[in-house]
Design an enzyme around this catalytic site. Structure first.
Site, mmCIF file in Angstrom:
data_model
loop_
_atom_site.group_PDB
_atom_site.id
_atom_site.type_symbol
_atom_site.label_atom_id
_atom_site.label_comp_id
_atom_site.label_asym_id
_atom_site.label_seq_id
_atom_site.Cartn_x
_atom_site.Cartn_y
_atom_site.Cartn_z
ATOM 1 N N GLY A 194 76.342 61.580 8.861
ATOM 2 C CA GLY A 194 76.429 63.044 9.011
ATOM 3 C C GLY A 194 75.212 63.727 8.398
ATOM 4 O O GLY A 194 74.695 64.719 8.933
ATOM 5 N N ILE A 238 72.003 55.513 9.831
ATOM 6 C CA ILE A 238 72.146 55.125 8.419
ATOM 7 C C ILE A 238 72.492 56.349 7.566
ATOM 8 O O ILE A 238 73.338 56.290 6.676
ATOM 9 C CB ILE A 238 70.858 54.419 7.919
ATOM 10 C CG1 ILE A 238 70.757 53.031 8.569
ATOM 11 C CG2 ILE A 238 70.843 54.308 6.390
ATOM 12 C CD1 ILE A 238 69.459 52.295 8.332
ATOM 13 N N GLU A 294 50.130 61.824 26.469
ATOM 14 C CA GLU A 294 49.023 60.864 26.660
ATOM 15 C C GLU A 294 49.477 59.644 27.478
ATOM 16 O O GLU A 294 49.044 58.518 27.259
ATOM 17 C CB GLU A 294 48.366 60.486 25.328
ATOM 18 C CG GLU A 294 47.688 61.707 24.705
ATOM 19 C CD GLU A 294 46.589 61.442 23.707
ATOM 20 O OE1 GLU A 294 45.988 60.358 23.761
ATOM 21 O OE2 GLU A 294 46.317 62.326 22.884
ATOM 22 N N GLN A 336 76.198 44.340 5.197
ATOM 23 C CA GLN A 336 75.339 43.581 6.104
ATOM 24 C C GLN A 336 75.032 44.334 7.406
ATOM 25 O O GLN A 336 73.960 44.156 7.978
ATOM 26 C CB GLN A 336 75.969 42.219 6.409
ATOM 27 C CG GLN A 336 75.905 41.299 5.202
ATOM 28 C CD GLN A 336 76.442 39.925 5.479
ATOM 29 O OE1 GLN A 336 77.233 39.724 6.410
ATOM 30 N NE2 GLN A 336 76.033 38.963 4.676
HETATM 31 N N1 COS Z 1 38.732 53.164 31.925
HETATM 32 C C1 COS Z 1 37.735 53.397 32.801
HETATM 33 N N2 COS Z 1 37.938 53.681 34.109
HETATM 34 C C2 COS Z 1 39.218 53.749 34.532
HETATM 35 C C3 COS Z 1 40.308 53.523 33.670
HETATM 36 C C4 COS Z 1 40.015 53.220 32.320
HETATM 37 N N3 COS Z 1 41.007 52.996 31.447
HETATM 38 N N4 COS Z 1 41.454 53.663 34.378
HETATM 39 C C5 COS Z 1 41.104 53.954 35.645
HETATM 40 N N5 COS Z 1 39.744 54.008 35.721
HETATM 41 C C6 COS Z 1 38.949 54.287 36.911
HETATM 42 C C7 COS Z 1 39.262 53.288 38.015
HETATM 43 O O1 COS Z 1 38.470 52.130 37.882
HETATM 44 C C8 COS Z 1 38.926 54.082 39.242
HETATM 45 O O2 COS Z 1 37.522 54.110 39.411
HETATM 46 P P1 COS Z 1 36.879 53.604 40.801
HETATM 47 O O3 COS Z 1 37.490 54.475 41.852
HETATM 48 O O4 COS Z 1 35.434 53.812 40.601
HETATM 49 O O5 COS Z 1 37.312 52.183 40.923
HETATM 50 C C9 COS Z 1 39.313 55.509 38.888
HETATM 51 O O6 COS Z 1 39.338 55.555 37.452
HETATM 52 C C10 COS Z 1 40.673 55.894 39.423
HETATM 53 O O7 COS Z 1 41.609 54.988 38.902
HETATM 54 P P2 COS Z 1 42.989 54.677 39.622
HETATM 55 O O8 COS Z 1 42.747 54.349 41.052
HETATM 56 O O9 COS Z 1 43.722 53.681 38.784
HETATM 57 O O10 COS Z 1 43.691 56.123 39.562
HETATM 58 P P3 COS Z 1 45.163 56.560 39.895
HETATM 59 O O11 COS Z 1 45.098 57.903 40.515
HETATM 60 O O12 COS Z 1 45.899 55.485 40.597
HETATM 61 O O13 COS Z 1 45.828 56.831 38.435
HETATM 62 C C11 COS Z 1 46.814 56.401 36.311
HETATM 63 C C12 COS Z 1 45.840 55.969 37.424
HETATM 64 C C13 COS Z 1 48.246 56.538 36.779
HETATM 65 C C14 COS Z 1 46.700 55.324 35.289
HETATM 66 C C15 COS Z 1 46.339 57.767 35.723
HETATM 67 O O14 COS Z 1 46.566 58.819 36.632
HETATM 68 C C16 COS Z 1 46.996 58.111 34.404
HETATM 69 O O15 COS Z 1 46.612 57.610 33.351
HETATM 70 N N6 COS Z 1 48.002 59.008 34.419
HETATM 71 C C17 COS Z 1 48.589 59.510 33.230
HETATM 72 C C18 COS Z 1 47.844 60.700 32.764
HETATM 73 C C19 COS Z 1 48.167 61.030 31.357
HETATM 74 O O16 COS Z 1 48.137 60.206 30.476
HETATM 75 N N7 COS Z 1 48.469 62.288 31.147
HETATM 76 C C20 COS Z 1 48.782 62.733 29.848
HETATM 77 C C21 COS Z 1 48.205 64.071 29.679
HETATM 78 S S1 COS Z 1 46.738 64.093 28.852
HETATM 79 S S2 COS Z 1 47.388 64.401 27.008
#
Ligand code: COS
Length: 391
Positions: free
Chosen positions: A343, A340, A366, A282
């Site tokens: 080793g 599960i 991402e 179980q």
């Molecule tokens: N779709 C469309 N627009 C978006 C959006 C989305 N999903 N997310 C944010 N935006 C827009 C916002 O509306 C904003 O536009 P306005 O200034 O015109 O209002 C702009 O983008 C900036 O957004 P925000 O102020 O939220 O930006 P931040 O710098 O605070 O960052 C996060 C937001 C943290 C969410 C972002 O930096 C992020 O996704 N980081 C992770 C990055 C990542 O995934 N890296 C992996 C590597 S790539 S494989």
């Protein structure tokens, strides 16, 4: 546009057979040699796997997101490195062009990406800008009708084989945030581009990342993704691309979890201890049941999110929920799989320890789990404020 159901069924059958007959037998080899055999990549090209999400007009299969995640579920049933080969062309390497590109950019790049002749990479992350993507430092300085790009991008998936980079660079020198960032389509053979050495990673051997260094790389103004009107709007393009990419990764997590559960069930039915198969105990059953329930919940979440997006709804929150839940779920499933197998799960031969290492990346790239939490909570608060007339 959805494929004819019969044609789509045939595609899924072909992929399922390909995974079973060609990819799974090569998992250990890819893990050991850090290389996907060229004939497998060629077969992926022939099957159209590089162009799953690219519109038919440009030579792709134009799957809906609901269809594409069914493919992710299947490709998840083998080492993630195989899917990574086609991952950027279907996702972050092409989606910017599909979503915001000009007609000329689509016609120029998408057919070669759909056929797999051209590999696209997404250059967002930098040494000092990971989760805080909006703080990136790579800059693109205007010089007449051109821009000159300088900066270093880090952990760029498929960069060693890429022919095209989508490069996010700051075009407004006065901005320090997401505003003032533009996306550029940059051919990999331009003078001034060099690659760092391949990163040595914890897992996902066979999938390669490295630095991409831009040293005074001159591109024409027409290289701005979306054209001149999109100058300064590159960050929004990046976010839209990531919304979609996060869901397909969630789909792969579901596939890997289902694969591991099937392996565990087989093993637990064969492995005998205390005079009977361990599946009859179980405490082992509890682990199997938890794995099943979690992976089923994850599958439902991914399917529902894809359905919403195909119906035209925005899925920023749902895609972040799915990426967070599915990547964490597959981490727990892989951990139980090692338990599960005992080793046998810890040594290399079963392949379980390889999956355990491979899945760790899903919680990071991402967008980390913590970034997904931030996106979900921010969107919840924004929607609540709107509802209450507070913003
Ligand atoms: N779709 C469309 N627009 C978006 C959006 C989305 N999903 N997310 C944010 N935006 C827009 C916002 O509306 C904003 O536009 P306005 O200034 O015109 O209002 C702009 O983008 C900036 O957004 P925000 O102020 O939220 O930006 P931040 O710098 O605070 O960052 C996060 C937001 C943290 C969410 C972002 O930096 C992020 O996704 N980081 C992770 C990055 C990542 O995934 N890296 C992996 C590597 S790539 S494989």
């Amino acid at each position: 546009m959805a494929l004819d159901p019969d044609v789509f069924g045939q595609l899924l059958d072909a992929i399922e057979r390909f995974v079973r007959e060609k990819l799974r037998p090569n998992e250990a080899l890819v893990g050991e040699t850090d290389q996907v055999p060229p004939e497998i990549i060629e077969q992926m090209r022939e099957m159209g796997l590089f162009g799953l999400a690219i519109p038919e007009t440009y030579g792709g299969l134009e799957l809906t997101l609901s269809e594409e995640i069914q493919v992710s579920f299947l490709l998840g049933k083998t080492s993630p490195a195989f899917r990574s080969m086609i991952g950027t062309n279907n996702g972050i390497g092409s989606q910017g062009i599909i979503i915001d590109g000009t007609e000329e950019q689509k016609t120029h790049y998408l057919p070669a990406m759909a056929s797999g002749q051209l590999v696209g990479s997404f250059c967002l992350t930098e040494p000092e800008a990971g989760s805080d993507a909006g703080s990136l430092r790579t800059n693109a300085r205007r010089d007449g009708d051109s821009f000159i790009i300088n900066g270093t991008k880090r952990f760029i998936t498929n960069a060693p084989v890429a022919g095209l980079f989508t490069v996010f660079a700051r075009t407004d020198p006065d901005s320090r945030t997401a505003a003032g960032i533009s996306a550029f389509l940059v051919d990999a053979d331009l003078p001034g581009i060099t690659l760092g050495k391949k990163d040595r990673k914890m897992g996902q051997q066979g999938a390669h990342t490295c630095d991409v260094i831009f040293d005074n790389v001159r591109v024409p103004q027409s290289a701005i993704l979306g054209g001149p009107d999109f100058e300064g709007k590159g960050f929004v393009t990046a976010m839209k691309v990531l919304d979609r990419g996060r869901l397909t990764i969630a789909g792969v997590c579901v596939g890997v979890a289902e694969r591991l559960i099937a392996d565990c069930l087989d093993y637990a039915l064969q492995r005998r201890q205390f005079g009977k198969p361990i599946a009859e105990f179980q405490l082992v059953q509890a682990m199997l049941a938890d794995m099943k329930a979690e992976s089923f919940a994850a599958r439902c979440m991914v399917e529902e999110t894809a359905r919403r997006r195909d119906a035209g709804q925005s899925i920023g929150t749902e895609a972040a929920c799915a990426k967070m839940f599915c990547s964490e779920m597959v981490g727990r499933v892989a951990d139980k799989a090692v338990q599960i197998f005992g080793g046998a799960g810890y040594v290399a031969d079963s392949g379980i320890e390889r999956f355990y290492r491979d899945v760790r990346l899903f919680r990071i790239y991402e967008g980390t789990t913590q970034i997904q939490q931030l996106v979900i909570a921010r969107n919840m608060i924004r929607d609540a404020k709107r509802l209450n007339g507070l913003s």
